[in-house]
Write an enzyme that holds these catalytic residues in place. Structure first.
Site, PDB file in Angstrom:
ATOM      1  N   THR A 106      10.580 -20.366  16.069  1.00  0.00           N
ATOM      2  CA  THR A 106      10.232 -19.597  17.275  1.00  0.00           C
ATOM      3  C   THR A 106      10.269 -20.554  18.465  1.00  0.00           C
ATOM      4  OG1 THR A 106       7.877 -19.855  16.695  1.00  0.00           O
ATOM      5  CG2 THR A 106       8.951 -17.777  16.101  1.00  0.00           C
ATOM      6  N   LYS A 145       8.148 -24.086   9.655  1.00  0.00           N
ATOM      7  CA  LYS A 145       8.187 -23.842  11.087  1.00  0.00           C
ATOM      8  C   LYS A 145       6.759 -23.861  11.606  1.00  0.00           C
ATOM      9  CE  LYS A 145       7.532 -20.491  13.284  1.00  0.00           C
ATOM     10  NZ  LYS A 145       6.379 -19.949  14.124  1.00  0.00           N
ATOM     11  N   THR A 152       0.117 -20.836  13.087  1.00  0.00           N
ATOM     12  CA  THR A 152       1.358 -20.071  13.125  1.00  0.00           C
ATOM     13  C   THR A 152       2.413 -20.930  12.468  1.00  0.00           C
ATOM     14  OG1 THR A 152       0.785 -19.050  15.189  1.00  0.00           O
ATOM     15  CG2 THR A 152       3.027 -18.840  14.542  1.00  0.00           C
ATOM     16  N   GLU A 205       3.748 -27.370  20.802  1.00  0.00           N
ATOM     17  CA  GLU A 205       4.311 -26.870  22.061  1.00  0.00           C
ATOM     18  C   GLU A 205       3.952 -27.795  23.218  1.00  0.00           C
ATOM     19  OE1 GLU A 205       4.423 -22.129  20.973  1.00  0.00           O
ATOM     20  OE2 GLU A 205       2.682 -22.948  21.997  1.00  0.00           O
ATOM     21  N   ASN A 222       3.065 -21.165  26.980  1.00  0.00           N
ATOM     22  CA  ASN A 222       2.251 -20.041  26.510  1.00  0.00           C
ATOM     23  C   ASN A 222       1.849 -19.071  27.602  1.00  0.00           C
ATOM     24  OD1 ASN A 222       1.579 -20.287  23.485  1.00  0.00           O
ATOM     25  ND2 ASN A 222       1.525 -22.381  24.260  1.00  0.00           N
ATOM     26  N   THR A 229       7.793 -13.383  27.841  1.00  0.00           N
ATOM     27  CA  THR A 229       8.837 -13.151  28.850  1.00  0.00           C
ATOM     28  C   THR A 229       9.868 -14.272  28.865  1.00  0.00           C
ATOM     29  OG1 THR A 229       7.421 -14.193  30.514  1.00  0.00           O
ATOM     30  CG2 THR A 229       7.330 -11.791  30.296  1.00  0.00           C
TER      31      THR A 229
END
Length: 409
Positions: A159, A185, A196, A282, A404, A409
């Site tokens: 992702t 992942k 996640t 991230e 985040n 979007t």
């Protein structure tokens, strides 16, 4: 938790879920995402002994609840299908039915029984699965399986990850070569217990079902459950292991004379994947490792390590290369573990910054230079025992907020 030595097993320069005998895989773009691969399929040539661990979040995706029930009923699988871009979580009765359809159509395309297939989804929560492109993709994936398809499978589950996470090792058991491979992942919503994250481990070793389940549970506690990026635990997390026995070794359990060698190699694979997830947090710029030594019990060491690794203040200090050791001590103190803070020493890399719970005069520039590196180790010595534990995470950066703040979007 001891560190796995490279002499225990041979770490291959390349490899993943299809390196072990009898596994094929593929990954492709089905249309769930706009462009990137979003559907992966992994298949064993024969039924495999299987085990799984799943998210502790009370809010759970349909794939989690269905896989867990399936493995409780019978510990065997032959295929795993995974999609990214859509978590199929919090989607009600329709989501449950879509997960069942995803499983049934995969089984049909492969000529297997429904309960031979596990399913996994990752991505945006609360949006129904786009079933038409997903099902068309499953049909296509079933015709493109290849032993060389492990990389495509690893890519299809990503992702916000910046790259694939794969590993493979080999060792000799009963005179035959046994291979263990894996792919994972994970980048955001990463926190013990699990995150996640999806991880799939394959081996051609023959393993007794109950022993494999115990090994996975213990290994997960020592690896995947000791990583954090942002303190969020997700709805879809799982680790699945398939052992198809095609290497031809004697069936492994805790009584086998080489069980410890296999267990160490298995943990190496999981530890490597867990570290890769932490490193790829991230917006992260560095891997952060917290080691707690000289603890009365491994449990106490683990609790403290996970508290320090999860501290936003520690993570931001590491990002800013600020040797703010007080944040480390504070995070140990609120962990809930019982220890004497007046005996505690703290190191940033090799630089000792605190002794007996108090600060030392140290070379700030040396500590700063170390913190500017891409792998930072913070060590806490409790000086109250002989047990140790490690936890893994990353720094917390401006980019984490940027990613985040606009995830959908």
């Amino acid at each position: 938790m001891k560190t796995i030595e490279k002499t225990t097993c041979t770490v291959l320069s390349a490899g993943g879920v299809t390196t072990a005998q009898g596994f094929k895989a593929t990954g492709l773009h089905s249309g769930i995402k706009k462009k990137r691969k979003d559907l992966g399929l992994l298949v064993s040539a024969v039924p495999a002994v299987a085990a799984g661990v799943f998210t502790t979040n009370l809010v759970r995706a349909a794939c989690v609840t269905q896989n867990e029930a399936q493995l409780l009923a019978q510990p065997y699988l032959q295929a795993i299908v995974v999609n990214s871009g859509n978590a199929n979580a919090c989607t009600g009765v329709q989501g449950d039915q879509d997960a069942k359809t995803m499983r049934a159509e995969t089984a049909k395309a492969l000529g297997l029984a429904d309960d031979a297939v596990a399913i996994a989804s990752t991505g945006v929560i609360g949006v129904p699965l786009p079933m038409a492109p997903l099902l068309a993709g499953i049909g296509q994936a079933a015709t493109t399986l290849a032993q060389a398809g492990g990389d495509f499978f690893a890519e299809a589950m990503l992702t916000t990850d910046t790259g694939k996470k794969e590993v493979a090792v080999q060792l000799l058991l009963d005179g035959v070569t046994v291979t263990i491979g894996g792919a994972a992942k994970g980048s955001g919503m990463i926190h013990p217990n699990m995150a996640t994250m999806l991880a799939f481990v394959t081996t051609d070793a023959a393993v007794e079902p109950a022993a494999l389940k115990r090994l996975l549970s213990r290994t997960t506690d020592q690896t995947y459950n000791r990583i954090t990026v942002d303190g969020d635990t997700s709805t879809n997390d799982m680790v699945l292991v398939l052992a198809n026995g095609m290497a031809g070794n004697d069936t492994l359990d805790e009584t086998h004379p080489q069980w410890t060698e296999f267990a160490d190699a298995f943990r190496y694979v999981s530890e490597k994947l867990a570290k890769d997830i932490a490193r790829d947090g991230e917006g992260a710029t560095k891997l952060l490792e917290v080691v707690v030594n000289s603890a009365p019990t491994e449990g106490i060491a683990s609790v403290i390590a996970k508290s320090v690794i999860g501290s936003s203040l520690v993570k931001t200090a590491v990002f800013g290369a600020d040797a703010n050791w007080g944040r480390i001590l504070a995070a140990a103190g609120y962990s809930g573990a019982q220890f004497d803070p007046n005996l505690l020493d703290i190191y940033i890399g090799s630089v000792q910054v605190a002794q007996n719970g108090m600060g030392l005069v140290f070379d700030e520039e040396t500590a700063r230079e170390y913190l500017l590196g891409d792998h930072v180790v913070l060590t806490v010595n409790l000086n109250q025992g002989e047990e140790t534990a490690s936890a893994y995470g990353c720094d917390l950066t401006y980019d984490y907020v940027r990613i985040n703040a606009s995830y959908r979007t």
